[in-house]
Design a protein around this motif. Structure first.
Motif, mmCIF file in Angstrom:
data_model
loop_
_atom_site.group_PDB
_atom_site.id
_atom_site.type_symbol
_atom_site.label_atom_id
_atom_site.label_comp_id
_atom_site.label_asym_id
_atom_site.label_seq_id
_atom_site.Cartn_x
_atom_site.Cartn_y
_atom_site.Cartn_z
ATOM 1 N N ALA A 10 37.083 73.698 20.475
ATOM 2 C CA ALA A 10 38.029 74.202 19.405
ATOM 3 C C ALA A 10 37.304 75.074 18.271
ATOM 4 O O ALA A 10 37.763 76.394 18.138
ATOM 5 C CB ALA A 10 38.937 73.351 19.085
ATOM 6 N N GLU A 57 29.698 70.811 10.734
ATOM 7 C CA GLU A 57 29.713 69.832 11.808
ATOM 8 C C GLU A 57 28.927 68.705 11.472
ATOM 9 O O GLU A 57 28.008 68.767 10.694
ATOM 10 C CB GLU A 57 29.053 70.253 12.969
ATOM 11 C CG GLU A 57 28.836 69.596 14.107
ATOM 12 C CD GLU A 57 29.698 68.501 14.843
ATOM 13 O OE1 GLU A 57 31.006 69.080 14.875
ATOM 14 O OE2 GLU A 57 29.969 67.233 14.850
ATOM 15 N N GLN A 72 27.923 65.802 13.426
ATOM 16 C CA GLN A 72 27.002 65.432 14.380
ATOM 17 C C GLN A 72 25.722 66.338 14.505
ATOM 18 O O GLN A 72 25.775 67.807 14.564
ATOM 19 C CB GLN A 72 27.568 65.094 15.622
ATOM 20 C CG GLN A 72 28.501 63.686 15.568
ATOM 21 C CD GLN A 72 28.862 63.403 16.865
ATOM 22 O OE1 GLN A 72 30.020 64.071 17.312
ATOM 23 N NE2 GLN A 72 28.307 62.484 17.648
ATOM 24 N N ARG A 124 30.091 64.185 24.513
ATOM 25 C CA ARG A 124 31.590 64.012 24.210
ATOM 26 C C ARG A 124 32.097 63.561 25.694
ATOM 27 O O ARG A 124 31.733 63.874 26.641
ATOM 28 C CB ARG A 124 31.824 65.493 23.839
ATOM 29 C CG ARG A 124 33.381 65.125 23.074
ATOM 30 C CD ARG A 124 33.006 64.730 21.671
ATOM 31 N NE ARG A 124 34.086 64.453 20.655
ATOM 32 C CZ ARG A 124 33.910 63.924 19.776
ATOM 33 N NH1 ARG A 124 32.781 63.323 19.275
ATOM 34 N NH2 ARG A 124 34.849 63.701 18.728
ATOM 35 N N VAL A 125 32.848 62.798 25.724
ATOM 36 C CA VAL A 125 33.641 62.272 26.840
ATOM 37 C C VAL A 125 34.476 63.548 27.179
ATOM 38 O O VAL A 125 35.184 63.986 26.463
ATOM 39 C CB VAL A 125 34.211 60.889 26.830
ATOM 40 C CG1 VAL A 125 35.684 61.000 25.812
ATOM 41 C CG2 VAL A 125 34.640 60.304 27.790
ATOM 42 N N SER A 169 35.109 66.965 32.863
ATOM 43 C CA SER A 169 35.794 67.980 33.978
ATOM 44 C C SER A 169 36.207 69.309 33.247
ATOM 45 O O SER A 169 37.330 69.198 32.444
ATOM 46 C CB SER A 169 36.531 67.236 34.856
ATOM 47 O OG SER A 169 37.818 67.380 34.569
ATOM 48 N N ARG A 189 28.871 67.366 28.882
ATOM 49 C CA ARG A 189 29.518 68.250 27.686
ATOM 50 C C ARG A 189 28.435 68.594 26.753
ATOM 51 O O ARG A 189 28.641 69.331 25.934
ATOM 52 C CB ARG A 189 30.482 67.336 26.950
ATOM 53 C CG ARG A 189 31.895 67.277 27.903
ATOM 54 C CD ARG A 189 32.565 68.469 27.513
ATOM 55 N NE ARG A 189 33.087 68.627 26.122
ATOM 56 C CZ ARG A 189 34.078 68.186 25.549
ATOM 57 N NH1 ARG A 189 34.843 67.436 26.210
ATOM 58 N NH2 ARG A 189 34.211 68.544 24.422
ATOM 59 N N ASN A 244 42.136 68.871 19.551
ATOM 60 C CA ASN A 244 42.526 67.294 19.493
ATOM 61 C C ASN A 244 42.818 67.166 18.000
ATOM 62 O O ASN A 244 43.347 65.825 17.642
ATOM 63 C CB ASN A 244 41.516 66.379 20.112
ATOM 64 C CG ASN A 244 41.693 66.224 21.678
ATOM 65 O OD1 ASN A 244 40.610 65.635 22.138
ATOM 66 N ND2 ASN A 244 42.550 66.874 22.194
ATOM 67 N N VAL A 277 39.669 70.188 27.265
ATOM 68 C CA VAL A 277 38.960 71.160 26.817
ATOM 69 C C VAL A 277 39.682 72.547 26.811
ATOM 70 O O VAL A 277 39.646 73.505 26.089
ATOM 71 C CB VAL A 277 37.424 71.161 27.411
ATOM 72 C CG1 VAL A 277 36.731 72.767 27.234
ATOM 73 C CG2 VAL A 277 36.650 70.166 27.211
HETATM 74 C C1 LIG Z 1 38.381 59.093 28.396
HETATM 75 C C2 LIG Z 1 38.507 60.658 28.225
HETATM 76 C C3 LIG Z 1 38.134 61.351 29.145
HETATM 77 C C4 LIG Z 1 38.419 63.004 28.801
HETATM 78 N N1 LIG Z 1 38.217 63.700 29.818
HETATM 79 C C5 LIG Z 1 38.385 65.054 29.942
HETATM 80 C C6 LIG Z 1 38.161 65.963 30.863
HETATM 81 O O1 LIG Z 1 37.828 65.582 32.038
HETATM 82 N N2 LIG Z 1 38.535 67.170 30.799
HETATM 83 C C7 LIG Z 1 38.678 67.604 29.684
HETATM 84 O O2 LIG Z 1 38.880 68.963 29.525
HETATM 85 N N3 LIG Z 1 38.947 66.863 28.632
HETATM 86 C C8 LIG Z 1 38.974 65.596 28.667
HETATM 87 N N4 LIG Z 1 39.191 64.908 27.540
HETATM 88 C C9 LIG Z 1 39.289 65.671 26.088
HETATM 89 C C10 LIG Z 1 38.316 66.345 25.657
HETATM 90 O O3 LIG Z 1 37.232 65.485 25.437
HETATM 91 C C11 LIG Z 1 38.713 66.690 24.333
HETATM 92 O O4 LIG Z 1 40.188 67.408 24.531
HETATM 93 C C12 LIG Z 1 37.963 68.077 23.840
HETATM 94 O O5 LIG Z 1 36.714 67.560 23.452
HETATM 95 C C13 LIG Z 1 38.726 68.473 22.449
HETATM 96 O O6 LIG Z 1 37.824 69.443 21.959
HETATM 97 P P1 LIG Z 1 37.953 69.794 20.325
HETATM 98 O O7 LIG Z 1 36.981 70.741 20.110
HETATM 99 O O8 LIG Z 1 39.327 69.719 20.140
HETATM 100 O O9 LIG Z 1 37.242 68.245 19.726
HETATM 101 P P2 LIG Z 1 35.826 67.504 19.947
HETATM 102 O O10 LIG Z 1 35.212 67.947 21.285
HETATM 103 O O11 LIG Z 1 36.115 66.005 19.630
HETATM 104 O O12 LIG Z 1 35.110 67.906 18.618
HETATM 105 C C14 LIG Z 1 35.198 67.819 17.358
HETATM 106 C C15 LIG Z 1 34.009 67.990 16.440
HETATM 107 O O13 LIG Z 1 34.338 67.668 15.298
HETATM 108 C C16 LIG Z 1 33.560 66.985 14.424
HETATM 109 N N5 LIG Z 1 33.908 66.202 13.370
HETATM 110 C C17 LIG Z 1 34.857 65.369 13.436
HETATM 111 N N6 LIG Z 1 35.205 64.962 12.164
HETATM 112 C C18 LIG Z 1 34.401 65.796 11.487
HETATM 113 C C19 LIG Z 1 34.276 65.759 10.162
HETATM 114 N N7 LIG Z 1 34.919 64.897 9.434
HETATM 115 N N8 LIG Z 1 33.376 66.503 9.417
HETATM 116 C C20 LIG Z 1 32.573 67.178 10.347
HETATM 117 N N9 LIG Z 1 32.658 67.280 11.523
HETATM 118 C C21 LIG Z 1 33.874 66.501 12.118
HETATM 119 C C22 LIG Z 1 33.064 65.958 15.708
HETATM 120 O O14 LIG Z 1 31.631 65.528 15.542
HETATM 121 C C23 LIG Z 1 33.002 66.838 16.845
HETATM 122 O O15 LIG Z 1 31.703 67.327 17.165
HETATM 123 C C24 LIG Z 1 38.722 63.377 27.647
HETATM 124 C C25 LIG Z 1 38.989 62.480 26.568
HETATM 125 C C26 LIG Z 1 38.881 61.124 26.816
HETATM 126 C C27 LIG Z 1 39.087 60.442 25.609
#
Ligand SMILES: Cc1cc2nc3c(=O)[nH]c(=O)nc-3n(C[C@H](O)[C@H](O)[C@H](O)COP(=O)(O)OP(=O)(O)OC[C@H]3O[C@@H](n4cnc5c(N)ncnc54)[C@H](O)[C@@H]3O)c2cc1C
Length: 386
Positions: free
Chosen positions: A15, A34, A36, A42-43, A46, A103, A290, A303
């Protein structure tokens, strides 16, 4: 002296990185923070075909791009194994197919694209939001440094929403609480390269998926009741692996098949409850991915939802009245997550009941209709004028 940017993004997951790239390409002054060190795992391995297409259209790293390691790799079918010993095979229609990839390199490629496009990158842990006159004005890092936003703070920090709770009320739907874990392991037995295997035990599911590198699998366990990890006592293995194997034992056949198999280090455990942002009490703050909310991983589109949110937020930012557009985006996203949770419940019902599947689909036929929400989703966006 504090740093100052027009747009300050917390989190460099799909995102945050996609939003940062779109802004930077448009010449906007944007930074992403960021905590990390990338590449990080990241879990959620797919990636739907829709998501891959969206990334291609945006000129971003995509599993559909010819240079990608996972190019052409598609999961097009599933095999279900039930407790009773019954098995069931079916194909996915085009819109339910997906790519399986690690990922870490995927997310890293998206972040590198943001940097290349001109987004400023800070390594840091955001500890708090700066709120002045009911408006988000920036963030404070753990070491006390401030990074201020002239226009907008964007929370793209994923499921870890601790510091947001001061200004965001989350609606939790305990009807969808999942507990589980994910491990990578070497191939142990034969699975067709384009197939995903599901092992169903009552309401729990274990999923085995081949990865795009060709010799590894991802194994997911999704349980409806939290288990006590520390209870597992198998000697000679890492405590993580012991705990993971403990969860796998519910799926007798799978546990036996994987008994001699080595797991890679870095097993991840997770616990999640469907939830979404109900109220945001300040202006100047937008939530995507998320950070806004999550439903559940079974239908594999987290994703996609993060990337779509980033693209839609970018068009809100470029619109004539960005604040009003962002408010509409939040409202529509809330509705979609509500809808998503309901549809997931239905999908789970289908997964749990072997007899239901067998009645709807003779073995080998195409699974469709799980994406019942596609039309409803389009309608929600249209109603929101987005
Ligand atoms: C068990 C499981 C299975 C899943 N399977 C799938 C799948 O198969 N396919 C799919 O599309 N999705 C899947 N998902 C969901 C997917 O992992 C997330 O929806 C996706 O990673 C969300 O992207 P995002 O960019 O919102 O957040 P994220 O990928 O979580 O990235 C957020 C980033 O923000 C950083 N961050 C957090 N807090 C702070 C802070 N305070 N300061 C600085 N940085 C910070 C973190 O380190 C991280 O790098 C799954 C989730 C789970 C739990």
């Amino acid at each position: 002296m504090s740093k100052l940017h027009d747009y300050v993004i917390i989190g460099a997951g799909p995102a945050g990185s996609v939003f940062a790239t779109l802004c930077a390409r448009a010449g906007l002054d944007v930074c992403v923070i960021e905590r990390q060190v990338f590449p990080r795992e990241r879990v959620g391995e797919s990636i739907t075909v829709d998501c891959a297409k969206r990334l291609m259209r945006l000129g971003l790293p995509s599993p559909l791009a010819p240079s990608s390691a996972g190019s052409g790799w598609r999961i097009g079918a599933m095999k279900m194994h039930y407790e009773s010993g019954a098995t069931f095979q079916a194909k996915f229609p085009e819109e339910l197919q997906h790519f399986l990839l690690r990922r870490a390199p995927f997310d890293d490629a998206l972040l590198q694209e943001a940097k290349r496009s001109g987004a400023v990158y800070y390594e840091g842990n955001v500890n708090d939001l700066i709120v002045e006159n009911q408006r988000a004005k920036g963030v404070v890092l753990r070491d006390g440094e401030e990074i201020r936003a002239k226009r907008l703070v964007v929370a793209a920090s994923g499921r870890e929403v601790g510091f947001l709770r001061k200004v965001v009320t989350y609606q939790a739907d305990i009807g969808l609480q999942i507990f589980g874990g994910r491990a990578f392991c070497k191939k142990a037995y034969h699975i067709a390269q384009n197939e995903v295997e599901l092992y169903v035990h009552q309401k729990d599911v274990a999923i085995v998926t081949p990865l795009d590198n060709g010799d590894e699998w991802a194994v997911f366990v999704l349980l409806h009741e939290p288990v006590r990890l520390e209870k597992q006592t198998e000697k000679g293995k890492s405590s993580q692996e012991r705990a993971f194997r403990g969860m796998l034992r519910r799926f007798g056949g799978l546990s036996q098949k994987l008994s001699g198999v080595e797991f890679a280090p870095g097993i991840e455990f997770h616990s999640q409850m469907a939830s979404y942002a109900k109220e945001i009490s300040v202006k100047g703050l937008a939530l995507i991915g998320n950070s806004f909310g999550y439903s559940d991983p079974l239908l594999s589109h987290g994703v996609d939802y993060a990337v779509e949110g980033a693209e839609r937020l970018f068009s809100c930012v470029r619109s004539r009245q960005p604040e009003a557009a962002i408010a509409r985006l939040h409202k529509a996203t809330r509705r979609l997550l509500w809808l998503d949770v309901r549809l997931h419940r239905i999908a789970y019902e289908v997964v749990w009941r072997e007899s239901l599947y067998a009645k709807i689909l003779p073995s080998g036929e195409t699974v469709s209709g799980i994406r019942l929400g596609e039309k409803a989703t389009q309608l929600v966006w249209q109603l929101a004028g987005l």
